[in-house]
Motif scaffolding. Structure first.
Motif, PDB file in Angstrom:
ATOM      1  N   ILE A  17      -1.268   6.642  -7.121  1.00  0.00           N
ATOM      2  CA  ILE A  17      -2.634   7.088  -7.390  1.00  0.00           C
ATOM      3  C   ILE A  17      -2.746   8.598  -7.213  1.00  0.00           C
ATOM      4  O   ILE A  17      -3.346   9.300  -8.038  1.00  0.00           O
ATOM      5  CB  ILE A  17      -3.631   6.363  -6.469  1.00  0.00           C
TER       6      ILE A  17
ATOM      7  N   PHE B  91     -11.064   5.068  -5.533  1.00  0.00           N
ATOM      8  CA  PHE B  91     -10.721   4.005  -4.587  1.00  0.00           C
ATOM      9  C   PHE B  91     -11.699   2.828  -4.671  1.00  0.00           C
ATOM     10  O   PHE B  91     -11.301   1.670  -4.493  1.00  0.00           O
ATOM     11  CB  PHE B  91     -10.700   4.557  -3.168  1.00  0.00           C
ATOM     12  N   ASN B  92     -12.961   3.112  -4.910  1.00  0.00           N
ATOM     13  CA  ASN B  92     -13.964   2.042  -4.961  1.00  0.00           C
ATOM     14  C   ASN B  92     -13.856   1.191  -6.218  1.00  0.00           C
ATOM     15  O   ASN B  92     -14.556   0.173  -6.342  1.00  0.00           O
ATOM     16  CB  ASN B  92     -15.372   2.635  -4.850  1.00  0.00           C
ATOM     17  N   GLN B  93     -13.002   1.580  -7.145  1.00  0.00           N
ATOM     18  CA  GLN B  93     -12.776   0.759  -8.330  1.00  0.00           C
ATOM     19  C   GLN B  93     -11.817  -0.399  -8.057  1.00  0.00           C
ATOM     20  O   GLN B  93     -11.788  -1.372  -8.814  1.00  0.00           O
ATOM     21  CB  GLN B  93     -12.214   1.623  -9.463  1.00  0.00           C
ATOM     22  N   TYR B  94     -11.054  -0.287  -6.970  1.00  0.00           N
ATOM     23  CA  TYR B  94     -10.089  -1.339  -6.623  1.00  0.00           C
ATOM     24  C   TYR B  94     -10.790  -2.370  -5.736  1.00  0.00           C
ATOM     25  O   TYR B  94     -10.603  -2.414  -4.518  1.00  0.00           O
ATOM     26  CB  TYR B  94      -8.881  -0.730  -5.919  1.00  0.00           C
TER      27      TYR B  94
ATOM     28  N   PHE C 255      -8.592  -4.910  -3.621  1.00  0.00           N
ATOM     29  CA  PHE C 255      -7.957  -4.266  -2.480  1.00  0.00           C
ATOM     30  C   PHE C 255      -8.988  -3.946  -1.397  1.00  0.00           C
ATOM     31  O   PHE C 255      -8.710  -4.108  -0.196  1.00  0.00           O
ATOM     32  CB  PHE C 255      -7.265  -2.980  -2.931  1.00  0.00           C
ATOM     33  N   ASP C 256     -10.177  -3.512  -1.790  1.00  0.00           N
ATOM     34  CA  ASP C 256     -11.211  -3.185  -0.804  1.00  0.00           C
ATOM     35  C   ASP C 256     -11.643  -4.425  -0.021  1.00  0.00           C
ATOM     36  O   ASP C 256     -11.936  -4.345   1.176  1.00  0.00           O
ATOM     37  CB  ASP C 256     -12.417  -2.555  -1.501  1.00  0.00           C
TER      38      ASP C 256
ATOM     39  N   ARG D 240       2.157   1.681  -3.662  1.00  0.00           N
ATOM     40  CA  ARG D 240       1.201   1.905  -4.750  1.00  0.00           C
ATOM     41  C   ARG D 240       0.307   3.121  -4.532  1.00  0.00           C
ATOM     42  O   ARG D 240      -0.085   3.782  -5.500  1.00  0.00           O
ATOM     43  CB  ARG D 240       0.344   0.655  -4.944  1.00  0.00           C
ATOM     44  N   SER D 241      -0.063   3.400  -3.288  1.00  0.00           N
ATOM     45  CA  SER D 241      -0.988   4.518  -3.067  1.00  0.00           C
ATOM     46  C   SER D 241      -0.425   5.865  -3.523  1.00  0.00           C
ATOM     47  O   SER D 241      -1.173   6.677  -4.095  1.00  0.00           O
ATOM     48  CB  SER D 241      -1.406   4.582  -1.593  1.00  0.00           C
TER      49      SER D 241
ATOM     50  N   TYR E   4       0.832  -1.210   0.000  1.00  0.00           N
ATOM     51  CA  TYR E   4       0.000   0.000   0.000  1.00  0.00           C
ATOM     52  C   TYR E   4       0.863   1.254   0.000  1.00  0.00           C
ATOM     53  O   TYR E   4       0.572   2.219  -0.716  1.00  0.00           O
ATOM     54  CB  TYR E   4      -0.926  -0.008   1.216  1.00  0.00           C
TER      55      TYR E   4
END
Length: 312
Positions: A98, A166-169, A172-173, A94-95, A91
C-alpha cells in the motif's frame, strides 16, 4: 572517618499480596517497524512486550512468533495463536504494498520508516479495549478507533489521505476491531495468569559501594550500585544515624507510557541511523559512478566503457 557513619538503606518495595498483585497498570505491546529502502527492498522487525519484559520475538522471513518466556502463550489455544500469527504476517506482507503504491500521492520519499504499535492495558485485573497506532518517520500518523482509522492532529493532509485509503479495507478493519476489542484483552489477562509466579516474584537487591572522582580537596565521592532486584519499585537512601541525607533519590515504578516511549525512541534512533548510513552509501556510490573516468577504445573514439561495480 565521618563518612563511615553513613548507612546505605535499600528497601525493595513489595508488590503486595497475590490478590493485589496486578493493581498497577500493566501494558502489552506488539511493535512492528518497517524500513522502506526502495520499491524492492524493505526490512521488518517485530517484538512483543509486557511492560519492560520482552515476551515474544518475530521471524520476519517465516512470520513465526518466537516465545521467549515459558508463559508467553498465555492461555490461548494453538489454533488461536496461529490465527493471530497469520494475521500479523499477512499484514506485514500486504501493508508495504500500500505504501509503495501511494508513494507519490502521500509524498513519501525513500528511504523512510513506518512504525506500528498495537496493544492493550490492564487496570485492577481487567483489560481495557486495545489500540493501534501508526507513525511515519517517528511522528504519529493515524490511529484506529472503534471501527475506523483517524488522522493524527499533526499528520496533516498525508494522514487524512492514509485514512481515506485504509478505511476502504472494510473486512480488514473488522478484523482489527475484533483483535483490539476481544483478542488482545483476553490474551493479556491469560498472559498475566500464566506468568503469575514469574511476575510476582521478589528478588532482594544487592548493593555495593565504590569511590568516584573526588569532588574537591579533602572530599570523597561514594557511589552506590544497586542491582538484581525485582519488581522495579525500590527505595534507596543514605542515612546519617536515623536522618535521611539530602539529595537521596528514590526510584519510582516506570509508567507504561515512558517504557513504551523509551523503546520506541530507541528503535527509531537505530532505524534512523541505518537509514542515514544507507542514504550516505547510496549517494557516495552514485557520485563514484558520475566521477568515474571512462576508458576509451582507441579504435572506436565514440565508445565508452563503464566499469561494473561488481568488478571493483
Amino acid at each position: 572517618m565521618l563518612f563511615l557513619q553513613l548507612v546505605l538503606l535499600v528497601v525493595l518495595l513489595p508488590r503486595g499480596d497475590s490478590e493485589d498483585a496486578f493493581q498497577e497498570p500493566i501494558s502489552f505491546r506488539i511493535l512492528l517497524t518497517t524500513s522502506f529502502y526502495n520499491r524492492s527492498w524493505t526490512q521488518k522487525q517485530g517484538s512483543a512486550w509486557l511492560d519492560e519484559i520482552q515476551t515474544h520475538a518475530w521471524d520476519s522471513k517465516t512470520g513465526a512468533f518466537i516465545y521467549l518466556q515459558p508463559w508467553s502463550k498465555g492461555n490461548f489455544s494453538k489454533k488461536e495463536l496461529l490465527e493471530v500469527q497469520e494475521l500479523f504476517y499477512t499484514y506485514s506482507i500486504r501493508s508495504p504494498l500500500i505504501y509503495h503504491n501511494h508513494v507519490s500521492q502521500w509524498q513519501l520519499e525513500y528511504p523512510f520508516q513506518v512504525q506500528l504499535v498495537l496493544g492493550c492495558d490492564s487496570h485492577f485485573g481487567e483489560a481495557s479495549v486495545g489500540f493501534m497506532r501508526i507513525a511515519y518517520q517517528g511522528s504519529d500518523l493515524v490511529s484506529f478507533q472503534n471501527t475506523s482509522w483517524w488522522p493524527s492532529p499533526k499528520g496533516g493532509s498525508r494522514a487524512q489521505q492514509v485514512c481515506t485509503v485504509f478505511n476502504q479495507y472494510l473486512v480488514f478493519d473488522e478484523i482489527v476491531h475484533k483483535l483490539l476489542s476481544d483478542s488482545c484483552p483476553r490474551f493479556l489477562l491469560g498472559l498475566l495468569d500464566a506468568g503469575k509466579a514469574y511476575l510476582q516474584r521478589q528478588m532482594r537487591p544487592e548493593a555495593w559501594l565504590s569511590t568516584g572522582p573526588s569532588p574537591g580537596p579533602g572530599r570523597l565521592l561514594l557511589v552506590c550500585h544497586v542491582s538484581g532486584f525485582y519488581p522495579k519499585p525500590v527505595w534507596v537512601m543514605w542515612m546519617w544515624g536515623e536522618q535521611e541525607q539530602q539529595g537521596t533519590q528514590r526510584e519510582q515504578p516506570h509508567s507504561m507510557g515512558l517504557v513504551f516511549l523509551a523503546v520506541t525512541v530507541l528503535l527509531v534512533l537505530l532505524a534512523g541511523l541505518a537509514l542515514w548510513l544507507w542514504k550516505r552509501w547510496k549517494t557516495h556510490w552514485r557520485q563514484q559512478c558520475i566521477d568515474l573516468p571512462s576508458e576509451r577504445d582507441p579504435s572506436s573514439p565514440g565508445s565508452t566503457t563503464y566499469l561494473n561495480p561488481a568488478q571493483w
